[in-house]
Motif scaffolding. Structure first.
Motif: not given
Length: 287
Positions: A92-93, A122-130, A151-153, A160-169
């Protein structure tokens, strides 16, 4: 729906490439030593499903996998897919220091590039741990020359999760500075006033096929591109299973018996490409 009748928008297909025992629940030792694995057969099946649907994908591969199955990594690249990093050993990151995280990603990138002869983008963190508290770790990816993170969900779960993160690239900002790195967040829908996933992992296994197709089609009509993600173990109900408490067992294994057919149906209903190819086509990504 036939390939010719697929929707015109290109969505993104991703797989997190790890063994059946790679998970990050508290108190769980990630050790499958001595047990025969179905990994090779499951990877052959994923590559076949992609080929049958004329789909390209991003395979986020652990460095651990690269060391043990170099032929599999080469096969992914040979089929024209995007080989990206999932870190080295599925740590986990947010439980690593910045230095540990940097070294973990650096090690995995070196292994994968030596196998494919191509740069890892590219990179994706295990279990969305960013998450919020270690978002600045994205600077390590920028320093390593990577071009995107996935990595951001934008949800909130117990893991995990950042609920208010942008949902677009977008290009994320850290310390007031815009990084030279694209963030490609996982797809979400709004349900009961909150974000929830629908097209990957547990969500993919939980929601019926028609519902996932409806959500992807809605996203495409809005001009958005949905992302699918799965693990090799999720298409194989006969693979070894971890000993987990009831809630975690439900999340980890619910409906694995129906996942392969569901994936095939969705791949033949929409166009799918890799994250790298999508960014090249839409954002002028180099590399």
């Amino acid at each position: 729906m036939t390939t010719q009748g697929k929707a015109s928008a290109a969505n993104m297909l991703t797989f997190d490439i790890e063994e059946w025992f790679h998970a990050n629940y508290d108190g769980l030792a990630m050790d499958g030593a001595g047990k025969e694995t179905h990994f090779r057969a499951n990877m052959d099946e994923l590559l076949r499903l992609c080929s049958d649907a004329n789909a390209k994908a991003t395979f986020f591969v652990l460095g651990y996998i690269g060391e043990r199955y170099p032929d599999v990594v080469r096969a992914i690249a040979r089929e024209g897919h995007d080989v990206a990093s999932h870190g080295y050993g599925h740590e986990l990151a947010y439980k690593q220091t910045y230095e540990q995280f940097y070294e973990d990603v650096r090690k995995s990138v070196g292994i994968l590039e030596s196998l494919t002869g191509k740069p890892v983008l590219g990179y994706r963190a295990p279990s969305w741990s960013i998450v919020e508290r270690n978002l600045h770790y994205l600077e390590a990816l920028e320093k390593l020359g990577l071009k995107y993170d996935a990595s951001v969900f934008p949800v909130r779960t117990f893991l995990y999760g950042i609920p208010d993160a942008p949902t677009h690239i977008h290009k994320p900002r850290v310390g007031g500075r815009e990084l030279d790195l694209y963030e490609v967040p996982m797809s979400v829908m709004r349900l009961a006033g909150r974000n929830i996933g629908y097209s990957g992992g547990f969500y993919f296994r939980f929601f019926p096929t028609f519902y996932i197709k409806r959500q992807i089609a809605k996203a495409n009509r809005r001009g958005e591109n949905a992302i699918v993600y799965l693990h090799p173990r999720e298409i194989d109900p006969t693979e070894h299973r971890l000993e987990l408490p009831a809630k975690e067992r439900f999340i980890h294994y619910y409906n694995v018996g129906g996942t392969k057919a569901k994936l095939a149906s969705i791949l033949h209903s929409f166009r799918f490409t890799s994250i790298a190819d999508h960014l090249r086509q839409t954002h002028g990504l180099d590399g």
